[in-house]
Design an enzyme around this catalytic site. Structure first.
Site, mmCIF file in Angstrom:
data_model
loop_
_atom_site.group_PDB
_atom_site.id
_atom_site.type_symbol
_atom_site.label_atom_id
_atom_site.label_comp_id
_atom_site.label_asym_id
_atom_site.label_seq_id
_atom_site.Cartn_x
_atom_site.Cartn_y
_atom_site.Cartn_z
ATOM 1 N N ASN A 9 30.267 45.137 36.567
ATOM 2 C CA ASN A 9 30.493 43.738 36.932
ATOM 3 C C ASN A 9 30.754 43.658 38.427
ATOM 4 O O ASN A 9 31.832 43.994 38.897
ATOM 5 C CB ASN A 9 31.682 43.188 36.132
ATOM 6 C CG ASN A 9 32.004 41.752 36.503
ATOM 7 O OD1 ASN A 9 31.187 41.047 37.095
ATOM 8 N ND2 ASN A 9 33.198 41.313 36.146
ATOM 9 N N LYS A 11 31.128 41.083 40.224
ATOM 10 C CA LYS A 11 31.944 39.917 40.600
ATOM 11 C C LYS A 11 31.294 39.225 41.810
ATOM 12 O O LYS A 11 30.072 39.190 41.913
ATOM 13 C CB LYS A 11 33.393 40.333 40.828
ATOM 14 C CG LYS A 11 33.981 41.104 39.639
ATOM 15 C CD LYS A 11 35.445 41.374 39.751
ATOM 16 C CE LYS A 11 35.929 42.151 38.528
ATOM 17 N NZ LYS A 11 37.396 42.355 38.555
ATOM 18 N N HIS A 97 35.823 36.504 30.820
ATOM 19 C CA HIS A 97 36.505 37.457 31.693
ATOM 20 C C HIS A 97 37.853 36.876 32.105
ATOM 21 O O HIS A 97 38.004 35.665 32.285
ATOM 22 C CB HIS A 97 35.646 37.743 32.925
ATOM 23 C CG HIS A 97 36.132 38.908 33.728
ATOM 24 N ND1 HIS A 97 37.191 38.803 34.613
ATOM 25 C CD2 HIS A 97 35.722 40.203 33.788
ATOM 26 C CE1 HIS A 97 37.406 39.982 35.169
ATOM 27 N NE2 HIS A 97 36.530 40.848 34.688
ATOM 28 N N GLU A 99 39.402 36.730 34.780
ATOM 29 C CA GLU A 99 39.407 35.928 36.003
ATOM 30 C C GLU A 99 38.882 34.524 35.731
ATOM 31 O O GLU A 99 39.388 33.544 36.307
ATOM 32 C CB GLU A 99 38.571 36.629 37.075
ATOM 33 C CG GLU A 99 39.223 37.922 37.559
ATOM 34 C CD GLU A 99 38.258 38.894 38.208
ATOM 35 O OE1 GLU A 99 38.726 39.977 38.591
ATOM 36 O OE2 GLU A 99 37.049 38.580 38.319
ATOM 37 N N GLU A 169 40.131 43.886 27.871
ATOM 38 C CA GLU A 169 40.683 43.933 29.217
ATOM 39 C C GLU A 169 42.209 43.825 29.162
ATOM 40 O O GLU A 169 42.732 42.732 28.940
ATOM 41 C CB GLU A 169 40.210 42.745 30.055
ATOM 42 C CG GLU A 169 38.739 42.573 30.262
ATOM 43 C CD GLU A 169 38.489 41.359 31.146
ATOM 44 O OE1 GLU A 169 38.078 41.554 32.283
ATOM 45 O OE2 GLU A 169 38.744 40.222 30.701
ATOM 46 N N GLY A 175 42.358 45.480 38.744
ATOM 47 C CA GLY A 175 42.551 45.313 40.171
ATOM 48 C C GLY A 175 43.937 45.679 40.663
ATOM 49 O O GLY A 175 44.284 45.403 41.806
ATOM 50 N N SER A 215 40.070 48.838 34.873
ATOM 51 C CA SER A 215 40.130 49.805 35.979
ATOM 52 C C SER A 215 39.724 51.214 35.572
ATOM 53 O O SER A 215 40.369 52.194 35.962
ATOM 54 C CB SER A 215 41.527 49.822 36.608
ATOM 55 O OG SER A 215 41.841 48.572 37.164
#
Length: 253
Positions: A9, A11, A97, A99, A169, A175, A215
């Site tokens: 991904n 992003k 996702h 985010e 996730e 991150g 991650s």
């Protein structure tokens, strides 16, 4: 046998030239994918056609969009419909996702509509679920993830659900440099599979690909992927470095 997938991904990163170079570097690494293994590249919308063209002669390599809209068409300036993605040959779409959920207030109900749009256009959703740190600390992550699954996916038929890939996730590990331990990842993946079995049956659960999306990097991918219910990874930062991404792909078992 369920598919083993490593999905990158990107992003909101890279120029077109940088993205083209990254894909070429990955392809030139000479990855040998075994039967049932796939590599998925999720680029920003402007690069999808270029990515599709670069990957067209490489079996096992697929292109994903990072989102689609919840409606078929209409006055939604700046948005992209699943039908548009289908028209340029997009294979997968990442939906839900963390985010998108946080920054764009995407609800489970909205994601159910996005799932429907993707499936109606023959695009396989990579459905993301997972808990923030406060939920993990309260030890209520199972209930939290179960609700995400139920409210976004349980309206599907078993046939429709067979096209869905799940990505777990742990939001607290995205991150941040933190990573769920292999045992924590396995526990949640096994829980997710048990929930799928309860809703869609044991065979459906056994055939559902569940990716780890917190991650993962070259140093921990082998241990994570060795877990019996972890079928690969949804890779963020490490997908922007060809050598790291290729290394992660080689850890698929």
């Amino acid at each position: 046998m369920r598919k083993k997938i490593v999905a990158g991904n990107w992003k909101m990163n890279l120029t077109l030239a940088q993205g083209e170079q990254l894909i070429n570097d990955i392809l030139q690494a000479g990855l040998k994918l075994e039967e049932g293994q796939e590599v998925v590249i999720a680029t920003p919308f402007p690069y999808l056609l270029k990515a599709k063209a670069l990957l067209k002669n490489y079996p096992g390599f697929y292109v994903a969009a990072q989102n689609c809209h919840s409606e078929k068409s209409g006055a939604f300036t700046g948005e992209v419909a699943a039908e548009m993605l289908q028209s340029i040959g997009v294979d997968y779409v990442i939906l839900g996702h963390s985010e998108r959920r946080e920054y764009f207030q995407e609800s489970n109900e909205m994601l159910a509509r996005k799932i429907d749009q993707a499936l109606a256009n023959g695009i396989k959703p990579i459905f993301c679920c997972g808990e923030p740190l406060a939920i993990r600390q309260a030890e209520s992550q199972n209930d939290y993830v179960a609700a995400q699954l139920a409210e976004s996916l349980y309206h599907l038929t078993a046939e429709q659900f067979s096209q869905v890939v799940i990505a777990y996730e742990p939001i607290w590990a995205i991150g941040t440099g933190l990573t769920a331990s292999a045992a924590q990842a396995q526990d949640m993946h096994a829980f997710i599979r048990s929930q799928i079995a309860n809703k869609f049956g044991r065979e459906a659960a056994l055939h559902t690909t569940i990716l780890y999306g917190g991650s993962a990097k070259p140093g921990n991918a082998a241990e994570l992927f060795a877990s019996p219910d972890v079928d690969g990874g949804l890779i963020g930062g490490a997908s922007l470095v060809a050598a790291d991404f290729v290394s992660i792909v080689t850890k698929l078992s």
